[in-house]
Every structure is written in structure tokens, then in C-alpha cells.
Design an enzyme around this catalytic site. Structure first.
Site, PDB file in Angstrom:
ATOM      1  N   ASN A 108       0.874  -1.175   0.000  1.00  0.00           N
ATOM      2  CA  ASN A 108       0.000   0.000   0.000  1.00  0.00           C
ATOM      3  C   ASN A 108       0.911   1.225   0.000  1.00  0.00           C
ATOM      4  OD1 ASN A 108      -1.784   2.064   0.554  1.00  0.00           O
ATOM      5  ND2 ASN A 108      -2.249   1.390   2.649  1.00  0.00           N
ATOM      6  N   LYS A 151       0.096   4.244  -0.246  1.00  0.00           N
ATOM      7  CA  LYS A 151      -0.513   5.457   0.329  1.00  0.00           C
ATOM      8  C   LYS A 151      -0.271   6.642  -0.622  1.00  0.00           C
ATOM      9  CE  LYS A 151      -0.112   3.307   4.770  1.00  0.00           C
ATOM     10  NZ  LYS A 151      -0.086   3.427   6.223  1.00  0.00           N
ATOM     11  N   HIS A 161      -9.510   1.272   4.827  1.00  0.00           N
ATOM     12  CA  HIS A 161      -8.250   1.422   5.558  1.00  0.00           C
ATOM     13  C   HIS A 161      -8.470   2.337   6.761  1.00  0.00           C
ATOM     14  CE1 HIS A 161      -4.171   2.606   6.517  1.00  0.00           C
ATOM     15  NE2 HIS A 161      -3.786   1.505   5.900  1.00  0.00           N
ATOM     16  N   GLU A 200      -6.807   4.709   7.891  1.00  0.00           N
ATOM     17  CA  GLU A 200      -6.590   6.146   7.606  1.00  0.00           C
ATOM     18  C   GLU A 200      -7.823   6.756   6.949  1.00  0.00           C
ATOM     19  OE1 GLU A 200      -2.859   5.613   5.571  1.00  0.00           O
ATOM     20  OE2 GLU A 200      -1.946   5.039   7.478  1.00  0.00           O
ATOM     21  N   GLU A 238      -5.680  -5.053  10.529  1.00  0.00           N
ATOM     22  CA  GLU A 238      -4.683  -4.010  10.751  1.00  0.00           C
ATOM     23  C   GLU A 238      -4.967  -3.282  12.058  1.00  0.00           C
ATOM     24  OE1 GLU A 238      -2.579  -2.881   6.823  1.00  0.00           O
ATOM     25  OE2 GLU A 238      -4.183  -1.459   7.218  1.00  0.00           O
ATOM     26  N   GLY A 258       2.176   2.227  10.876  1.00  0.00           N
ATOM     27  CA  GLY A 258       3.112   3.339  10.756  1.00  0.00           C
ATOM     28  C   GLY A 258       3.816   3.692  12.061  1.00  0.00           C
ATOM     29  N   SER A 278       3.089  -2.084  10.319  1.00  0.00           N
ATOM     30  CA  SER A 278       4.541  -2.094  10.521  1.00  0.00           C
ATOM     31  C   SER A 278       5.210  -3.419  10.143  1.00  0.00           C
ATOM     32  CB  SER A 278       4.886  -1.717  11.968  1.00  0.00           C
ATOM     33  OG  SER A 278       4.467  -0.389  12.238  1.00  0.00           O
TER      34      SER A 278
HETATM   35  P1  PGA Z   1       2.655   0.347   7.677  1.00  0.00           P
HETATM   36  O1  PGA Z   1       1.201   0.525   7.016  1.00  0.00           O
HETATM   37  O2  PGA Z   1       3.201  -0.941   7.113  1.00  0.00           O
HETATM   38  O3  PGA Z   1       3.418   1.546   7.215  1.00  0.00           O
HETATM   39  O4  PGA Z   1       2.450   0.272   9.133  1.00  0.00           O
HETATM   40  C1  PGA Z   1       0.351  -0.569   6.845  1.00  0.00           C
HETATM   41  C2  PGA Z   1      -0.938  -0.108   6.237  1.00  0.00           C
HETATM   42  O5  PGA Z   1      -1.366   1.000   6.588  1.00  0.00           O
HETATM   43  O6  PGA Z   1      -1.554  -0.791   5.405  1.00  0.00           O
END
Ligand code: PGA
Length: 249
Positions: free
Chosen positions: A9, A11, A95, A97, A167, A173, A213
Site C-alpha cells: 500500500n 498510500k 483502511h 486512515e 490491521e 506506521g 509495521s
Molecule cells: P505500515 O502501514 O506498514 O506503514 O504500518 C500498513 C498499512 O497502513 O496498510
């Protein structure tokens, strides 16, 4: 046997030129990686470049969101047929976010998932508990509420086309990956919810990815868990060598 699904992803990172350069490095590193389905979810405007760069490879391209109507006066939105038309095959939906910054509800997640399926896209639907829910012992209830508010309202036929990404919001993150044990517990709980709603066979077929992460050095431990069917990778998918070493763990 569920085939692993390793999804990146990106982003809101990378421009079109960086997209092409990424695939030039990434593709040779995964040509032999037949153990997993590999997907890169790029920003909308980079999808055509990603599709062109990945053509003829085992890597498929996805989007990070989709609107629930096919067309109309909805300024700024992108529909399923538009995504399918430029060669996207997958789409991330719900997601954290999106839920956190854009007030995405379970109802919207359901509508986006249905729209994606109608356009022939494969949804990767995200759910996961927030830190205060975990600390308050509310993880299972949070997952149950998200599942029942959205995914559980799909028909069985629709649901069998969906992959789920567990998640935990506190892991995204932050550098705090869930341990294989924590992820396994959550995946078991989710599979139990799927079994109650759609039956044993569907539950056994459904891919549940872990995200939060994920880095190359602990992917092996996560993938050793029979409950974990792949990974949704944010930050570590931005570098082709790092994402390839996750894919090939
Ligand atoms: P990250 O993000 O690996 O940077 O923690 C995972 C995600 O948001 O899908």
C-alpha cells in the site's frame, strides 16, 4: 490451502516516473515468487504507469479506494469501472486512515466493497482495533462491530471474492508490529465470525492478511502462523528491495 497474498500500500507516495523505476527494480526480484499473489496498490494517478510497468509479470495493480457509484456528478471521486478500465485488479477498502481522517463508516465500506465487486475488482477490506480498544479489552468487540456493520452484509457469493486485512490501528506506521500471537488471536476471532455468518468452508477459504509495521525481518515469524495468509505493507513497500524481501521472506 490458502495462497499467500502480499500487498503493498503505497498510500500518498510516488510520482509516475518513480512508479516505472520501482517496477524495473522490483519485478526481477519476484519473478520466481510463485508462492504468493503480489499486488501493489498505487495512488490513482499512478495506476496506468504501474499497470504498464507490471504488464506480463506476476504482479497485479490495485487502488486504495473506490467510490460506490459508477458515474455521476461526484466531483473528485473515482469509480470501479474507471479503475477496471485502466487495468487495476484490486482495491483496498476501509483502511484505518480512511476511517480516521475521512470519517469512513462501516456502511460506506460495505457500499464500496459491493461496487468494487460489481466492477470485477478484488477488495482487500481492512479492519482493526484502536489502541484504546485493545487496552480496554475491547479488541474482539471492535472487530465484531466492524465485521457486522459492513462485510457480514455481503451475500456469500460476494464474500468469497474478498480478502480481509487485520490491521490493528496502533501498529500502523508506528513501528509496533503485532506479535505473531496477537495477530493469530485476532485472525482466529475474525475467522470465527466468518464461520458463524458464512459457514466453515467459506471461512476456511478466506484470506486474512496482517498489516501494521510489517518489515522484512519479522515477516517470516508472521507467515509461519497458519492463520496469517499474507501481509498488507505500507512504509516497507515503498522500497522495491525491502518489499521484495518481504514477499520472499
Ligand atoms: P505500515 O502501514 O506498514 O506503514 O504500518 C500498513 C498499512 O497502513 O496498510
Amino acid at each position: 490451502m490458502r495462497k499467500l497474498l502480499m500487498a503493498g500500500n503505497w498510500k500518498m507516495y510516488k510520482a509516475a516516473g518513480e512508479t516505472t523505476a520501482y517496477f524495473e527494480k522490483f519485478l526481477p526480484l519476484v519473478t520466481a515468487s510463485s508462492h504468493a499473489d503480489i499486488v501493489i496498490c498505487a495512488p490513482y494517478v499512478n495506476i496506468p504507469a504501474a499497470v504498464a510497468a507490471a504488464a506480463g509479470s506476476r504482479v497485479e495493480i490495485g487502488a486504495q479506494n473506490v467510490f460506490w457509484l459508477q458515474e455521476g456528478a461526484y466531483t473528485g471521486e473515482i469509480s470501479g469501472p474507471m479503475l477496471a478500465g485502466v487495468g487495476a485488479r484490486w482495491v483496498i477498502i476501509g483502511h484505518s486512515e480512511r476511517r480516521q481522517y475521512f470519517h469512513e463508516t462501516d456502511e460506506a465500506v460495505l457500499k464500496r466493497t459491493q461496487a468494487a465487486l460489481e466492477s470485477g475488482l478484488r477488495p482487500i477490506v481492512c479492519l482493526g482495533e484502536r489502541l484504546e480498544e485493545r487496552e480496554g479489552g475491547g479488541t474482539e468487540e471492535a472487530l465484531r462491530a466492524q465485521f457486522h456493520g459492513g462485510l457480514a452484509r455481503l451475500s456469500e457469493q460476494q464474500f468469497t471474492r474478498v480478502a480481509i486485512a487485520y490491521e490493528p490501528v496502533w501498529a500502523i506506521g508506528t513501528g509496533k508490529t503485532a506479535t505473531p500471537e496477537i495477530a493469530t488471536d485476532a485472525h482466529r476471532h475474525l475467522r470465527g465470525l466468518i464461520e458463524t455468518r458464512y459457514g466453515k468452508q467459506v471461512a476456511a477459504q478466506t484470506r486474512i492478511l496482517y498489516g501494521g509495521s510489517v518489515k522484512a525481518d519479522h515477516t517470516k515469524g508472521l507467515m509461519a502462523q497458519t492463520e496469517i495468509d499474507g501481509a498488507l505493507v505500507g512504509g516497507a513497500s515503498l522500497d522495491p528491495v525491502s518489499f521484495a524481501s518481504i514477499v520472499n521472506f
